[in-house]
Design an enzyme around this catalytic site. Sequence first.
Site, mmCIF file in Angstrom:
data_model
loop_
_atom_site.group_PDB
_atom_site.id
_atom_site.type_symbol
_atom_site.label_atom_id
_atom_site.label_comp_id
_atom_site.label_asym_id
_atom_site.label_seq_id
_atom_site.Cartn_x
_atom_site.Cartn_y
_atom_site.Cartn_z
ATOM 1 N N GLY A 1 32.671 33.629 -35.059
ATOM 2 C CA GLY A 1 31.953 32.366 -34.888
ATOM 3 C C GLY A 1 32.096 31.411 -36.050
ATOM 4 O O GLY A 1 31.722 30.238 -35.940
ATOM 5 N N CYS B 1 33.795 28.666 -1.802
ATOM 6 C CA CYS B 1 35.073 27.963 -1.910
ATOM 7 C C CYS B 1 35.573 27.615 -0.512
ATOM 8 O O CYS B 1 35.565 28.444 0.405
ATOM 9 C CB CYS B 1 36.100 28.841 -2.631
ATOM 10 N N CYS C 1 39.081 29.898 -0.054
ATOM 11 C CA CYS C 1 39.096 31.362 -0.018
ATOM 12 C C CYS C 1 37.730 31.950 0.308
ATOM 13 O O CYS C 1 37.573 33.155 0.435
ATOM 14 C CB CYS C 1 39.625 31.936 -1.332
ATOM 15 N N CYS D 1 37.864 26.665 -5.574
ATOM 16 C CA CYS D 1 37.887 27.374 -6.845
ATOM 17 C C CYS D 1 38.640 26.540 -7.872
ATOM 18 O O CYS D 1 39.722 26.016 -7.584
ATOM 19 C CB CYS D 1 38.625 28.718 -6.721
ATOM 20 N N CYS E 1 41.944 31.968 -6.590
ATOM 21 C CA CYS E 1 41.827 31.496 -5.215
ATOM 22 C C CYS E 1 43.034 31.962 -4.391
ATOM 23 O O CYS E 1 42.884 32.455 -3.266
ATOM 24 C CB CYS E 1 41.741 29.973 -5.211
#
Lengths: 227, 286, 256
Positions: free
Chosen positions: B32, B241, B244, B266, B272
């Site tokens: 970080g 979606c 899909c 997607c 997808c």
Amino acid sequence: MIDLSNVSKTFTLHNQGGAVIRVLSGVDLSVAAGECVALTGASGAGKSTLMRMIYGNYRAEAGAIRVGGIDLVQAEPREIIRIRRETLGYVSQFLRVVPRVPTLDVVAEPLRSVGVAQDEAQERAMSLLAKLNIPERLWTLSPTTFSGGEQQRVNIARGFAHPYPALLLDEPTASLDAANREVVLTLIEEAKARGAAIIGIFHDEATRARVCDREMDVTRFTPAHAA
Amino acid sequence: MTQSPEYNFAYLDEQTKRMIRRAILKGLAIPGYQVPFASREMPMPYGWGTGGVQVSAAVLTPDDRFKVIDQGADDTTNAVSIRSFFERTAGVATTTKTQDATVIQTRHRIPEAPLGEGQILVYQVPIPEPLRFLEPRESETRKMHSLEEYGLMHVKLYEDISRHGHIATSYAYPVKVEGRYVMDPSPIPKFDNPKLGDCPAIQLFGAGREQRIYALPPYTQVVSLDFEDHPFEASKADHPCGLCGAEDSYLDEVITDDQGGRMFVCSDTDYCEARQAAGHRGKDAA
Amino acid sequence: MTPLLSVQGITKRYGAHIGCADVSFDLYPGEVMGIVGESGSGKSTLLNCMAGHLRPDAGAVVFDTRAEGPRDTVTMSEPERRMLGRTDWAFVHQHARDGLRMGVSAGGNVGERLMAVGARHYGDIRGKAVDWLERVEIDAARVDDRPTTFSGGMQQRLQIARNLVTGPRLVFMDEPTGGLDVSVQARLLDLLRGLVRDMGLSAIIVTHDLAVVRLLADRLMVMKNGRVVEQGLTDQVLDDPQHGYTQLLVSSVLQV
């Protein structure tokens, strides 16, 4: 309650050629609880100067000024402030307040600063203002716009709000009409009765005769006379 | 395609790659923490992934299989050009399949398919400093990081709630790493935030213009900042979606005509397509 | 009684020029001290040395911390000093925009110090912010407005709320009423007096306005050319000044 021993005062004016003005020397004064002493002497003799020294407003050059056992000449600022808050009240000739603060709060402030609750402080302030004949419609206004006589009565109400064991009164009855003078004299008598030690400057003979136990002529401590 | 002989492997010279690897290693050692590095001029404009490209260049080996996505898609300009850049300068194999890739460079998404050990995800980062918009002085933000003075980060979230009634920050949602550094996860949707933590893959973040690299080693604890009475929520459009039928993927809204027609698909094209190949169909599928 | 703040021999030079020299004093809990002097007298340098914004060349600033008692804040670590700066200390700037985040709402400005010390409950933070806006006489309906939409006096009151929300024990103020209309000054002075009394605050107020110190300060320190020329009870220093410079300063004030 109030004890002065060998107190003296000079002013040195550094910006006027270092002129030294001797005002008072060798002042001795003792005021007991429940006693009222009047300071007398011609104008300029140093009455107000002496009173301001007792309040710690002017610095004493020598000697000791004891209020409730503490020497204000030697005390730290915070001790003087504590004594002013709890022990020593002062009614000056001039009202000095934060602008725009309502009269009621001005009068209640000494009580608030010793920890009295808001309601109780306000109640006491109201009763004093009523007693001193300040019209109720003025209570929520700032006293800065009041007449001289009204300002003086607000100042007195403020000075008597907290039951100080010691009180300094600088011309508290000047410019008051007979009715209000009577109220103030009663307040002084009540203060004496509860045991306050009082030092005052009163311009008229009758007032002195009524509330003062004795008089002290300041003139005898002014250097010109001493010499 | 094989590597073009005019270029050193993966474009950058070896000294530069060493310098960047050192920054990456430091970043992995202090999860970080933003490590400064000497960002090079790259043959593309700032904002087009110069930081990500330099990090990818430093970690690629000839045996790697490389994937690039731009907001989830393998077929957009940015993704295509960076993919061909490394085909040409490193000669590495490329793929669009998340599972097959060893290094994935991404702009603004984390793939839907779970990542595994041995994979590296490289993020393109525009502004690495999460405190930047509240405290413009870099000297001050660095001090705030070093002294863990992160009250300001919550001021940003507070402002969100006071203005919108909820935390409206929907991307670049700040996180705290291993209980220490507050980090900008790059402009990924906050839907992706939960995937940052406890991830088996190595995650590297490169900011080219800002000259900063930071990193999350595998299985790092990453917590999205929030308030007790306004907890973090990973949100997405509330639809399946259209192609899909996936209910669990992050969706793009696509406008289909001038009459207000639209569909949700997607954003991860590989995910997808793989689902469609397996026989899944959405309501808008042809 | 232990002083809340004990300033010992603070000296700050700017090359050959003296910022402030050998300043010492003790401040006790509940005391308000004014520092006056003309521009360039060193009063702001001294304030910044005490508040940890400037490192003095010599001297100690010993603060009576809650956890460990008296500690020299000049030699303590920076994280500790900054922690003091957002818990027990507060600093009110002359220009509110130096002490506020102008891009953040009033509520966010007040809440920042709470969040900085770990508050994480939005409802509580907002409740405290609203409470403080009311205490400094800002309409609670303005909680979501940015300070850019506030008047100068409101901004200054907001800055005070932002500083006092964590219940500090010592407040440094740099010309807190400077640049405000006289009528706005009065309201601010009254507010400060009330807060000082009710919260038992100690404060150090730097100003060139003698009327401000007369109303707010228990004690007064007069500075000239980086040195303290006189100090004592405020009304004593103003009404019976002993030093030539103080006499000049007091007699230079226009009477109204």
